[in-house]
Design a protein around this motif. Structure first.
Motif, short mmCIF file in Angstrom:
data_model
loop_
_atom_site.label_atom_id
_atom_site.label_comp_id
_atom_site.label_asym_id
_atom_site.label_seq_id
_atom_site.Cartn_x
_atom_site.Cartn_y
_atom_site.Cartn_z
N TYR A 160 0.82 -1.21 -0.03
CA TYR A 160 0.01 -0.04 -0.10
C TYR A 160 0.92 1.11 -0.04
O TYR A 160 0.92 2.13 1.06
CB TYR A 160 -0.97 -0.01 1.18
CG TYR A 160 -1.71 -1.36 1.41
CD1 TYR A 160 -2.85 -1.47 0.61
CD2 TYR A 160 -1.39 -2.27 2.32
CE1 TYR A 160 -3.76 -2.64 0.73
CE2 TYR A 160 -2.03 -3.40 2.23
CZ TYR A 160 -3.48 -3.58 1.54
OH TYR A 160 -3.95 -4.75 1.71
N PRO A 161 1.54 1.56 -0.95
CA PRO A 161 2.72 2.34 -1.13
C PRO A 161 1.90 4.22 -0.93
O PRO A 161 2.53 4.88 -0.59
CB PRO A 161 3.28 2.30 -2.39
CG PRO A 161 2.40 1.49 -3.34
CD PRO A 161 1.80 0.89 -2.28
N ASP A 162 0.62 4.03 -1.44
CA ASP A 162 -0.04 5.24 -1.36
C ASP A 162 -0.32 5.94 0.07
O ASP A 162 -0.69 7.18 0.32
CB ASP A 162 -1.37 5.09 -2.01
CG ASP A 162 -1.50 5.03 -3.62
OD1 ASP A 162 -0.31 5.26 -3.96
OD2 ASP A 162 -2.52 4.39 -4.08
N VAL A 163 0.03 4.97 1.01
CA VAL A 163 -0.30 5.58 2.40
C VAL A 163 0.89 6.52 2.64
O VAL A 163 0.72 7.18 3.42
CB VAL A 163 0.09 4.10 3.58
CG1 VAL A 163 -0.10 4.84 4.66
CG2 VAL A 163 -1.45 3.16 3.25
N TYR A 164 2.10 6.40 2.11
CA TYR A 164 3.17 7.48 2.17
C TYR A 164 2.76 8.82 1.73
O TYR A 164 3.55 9.59 2.03
CB TYR A 164 4.32 6.88 1.66
CG TYR A 164 5.08 5.66 2.48
CD1 TYR A 164 5.85 6.05 3.50
CD2 TYR A 164 4.70 4.48 1.94
CE1 TYR A 164 6.27 4.82 4.25
CE2 TYR A 164 5.21 3.47 2.94
CZ TYR A 164 6.14 3.62 3.80
OH TYR A 164 6.86 2.74 4.58
N ALA A 165 1.60 8.87 0.83
CA ALA A 165 1.28 10.42 0.50
C ALA A 165 0.20 10.79 1.37
O ALA A 165 -0.13 12.04 1.17
CB ALA A 165 0.40 10.11 -0.80
N THR A 166 -0.08 10.37 2.39
CA THR A 166 -1.07 10.87 3.48
C THR A 166 -0.38 10.63 4.70
O THR A 166 0.35 9.71 5.22
CB THR A 166 -2.49 9.87 3.52
OG1 THR A 166 -2.01 8.71 3.82
CG2 THR A 166 -3.06 10.31 2.17
N GLY A 167 -0.69 11.72 5.43
CA GLY A 167 0.10 11.93 6.88
C GLY A 167 -0.24 11.13 8.26
O GLY A 167 0.31 10.74 9.00
N LYS A 168 -1.63 10.96 8.11
CA LYS A 168 -2.28 10.29 9.21
C LYS A 168 -1.76 9.14 9.77
O LYS A 168 -1.37 8.89 10.80
CB LYS A 168 -3.84 10.44 8.97
CG LYS A 168 -4.74 9.59 10.26
CD LYS A 168 -6.13 9.64 10.17
CE LYS A 168 -7.02 9.21 11.15
NZ LYS A 168 -8.15 9.11 11.05
#
Length: 303
Positions: free
Chosen positions: A67-75
């Motif tokens: 889930y690399p897109d998690v790194y685009a969100t800060g929470k």
């Protein structure tokens, strides 16, 4: 990438096995006798902190790959960074407590401060461990302040875009925070290093005294010194490798397309909490005997 994940899962499994074993053996003995020795309390606390540290590192690996897109969100990253920093500091401080405990119990010095601490260390251990927990939580809180959605998008962006002044300020703030928090782990590391050097001095003085008295050098005190030094020096070497790997994994977040570097850093980082538990098991008589009984039962069951 799949091969690296298999290696990570293998390291994680070994670490969970070793640390769970330490925690279970000491906890069962605690329940049976309704009391726990100071060394067992330290080892159990250390095993628990490393159990959760292993979980955080492996979770970070899976998120990075699946889930690399998690790194685009800060929470989500705020949560991961907080728990990684917390468990990281907990296990380093607990390891320092173990090193200092070995030093106070085994070394032979006659300084008044050393003797005062030697006599009172058993009563002080619960309070010291609770203090380490409170200090680690306090140290970890700043991690959550500079991690927001805008900053993570700036750091992990896949396109060449103009970085705004706000992004640069947030990036500099995050970098300074991470450097500061990493440097704080040098305090317990230094305490462990000093304990190791003092153990060497104590062993040298003890060996010299035994030689002058024409007595064999491999007496119980010498064996205790050697056992404690093996546990402490293994921690020092493994922690240096872990610390460098932690810096690689952390600093790689600042650059795009560096997932492979992060995973390699985390693979190296997993070695420390996974392997040191087995060194502690072999160096502790009760844990060593319990592991021998367990292996014998497993062998009989397989037959």
């Amino acid at each position: 990438m799949n091969t690296l994940m298999v290696i990570a899962v293998g390291e994680f499994s070994l670490g969970i096995l070793g640390n769970t074993f330490i925690g279970l053996v000491n906890s069962m003995d605690w329940v049976k006798s309704r009391k726990i020795a100071s060394i067992d309390l330290i080892l159990t606390s250390l095993a628990i902190s490393r159990f959760w540290l292993l979980c955080v590192i492996l979770l970070d690996c899976f998120i990075l790959v699946l889930y690399p897109d998690v790194y685009a969100t800060g929470k989500e990253m705020r949560i991961i960074d907080f728990f990684w920093t917390l468990t990281n500091h907990l296990n380093v401080w607990f390891a320092a407590c173990l090193s200092i405990f070995y030093f106070l119990k085994i070394a032979n010095f006659f300084h008044p401060l050393f003797l005062w601490m030697k006599w009172r260390i058993d009563r002080m251990i619960p309070g010291i461990l609770l203090g380490c927990v409170a200090l680690s939580v306090f140290i970890s809180l700043p991690v959550t302040e500079n991690l927001n959605d805008d900053f993570r998008r700036c750091v992990k962006t896949k396109k060449k875009t103009n970085i705004t002044l706000r992004c640069r300020v947030q990036k500099a703030g995050y970098a300074s925070t991470k450097i500061y928090l990493n440097l704080l782990t040098l305090l317990p590391f230094s305490a462990s290093l000093i304990s190791f050097l003092l153990l060497i001095l104590s062993l040298w003085r003890h060996t010299r005294k035994m030689q002058l008295n024409s007595t064999g050098c491999r007496d119980p005190s010498t064996e205790a010194h050697m056992g404690a030094m093996k546990a402490v020096i293994s921690f020092l070497f493994l922690f240096v490798a872990y610390y460098l790997a932690f810096l690689i994994a952390t600093s790689s977040y600042f650059l795009p397309e560096t997932e492979l570097a992060v995973i390699w850093g985390e693979l190296i980082a997993l070695i420390y909490p996974s392997s040191h538990s087995f060194i502690l098991i072999l160096g502790n008589k009760k844990l060593r005997q319990a592991s021998g009984r367990l292996l014998w039962k497993v062998k009989c069951t397989l037959k």
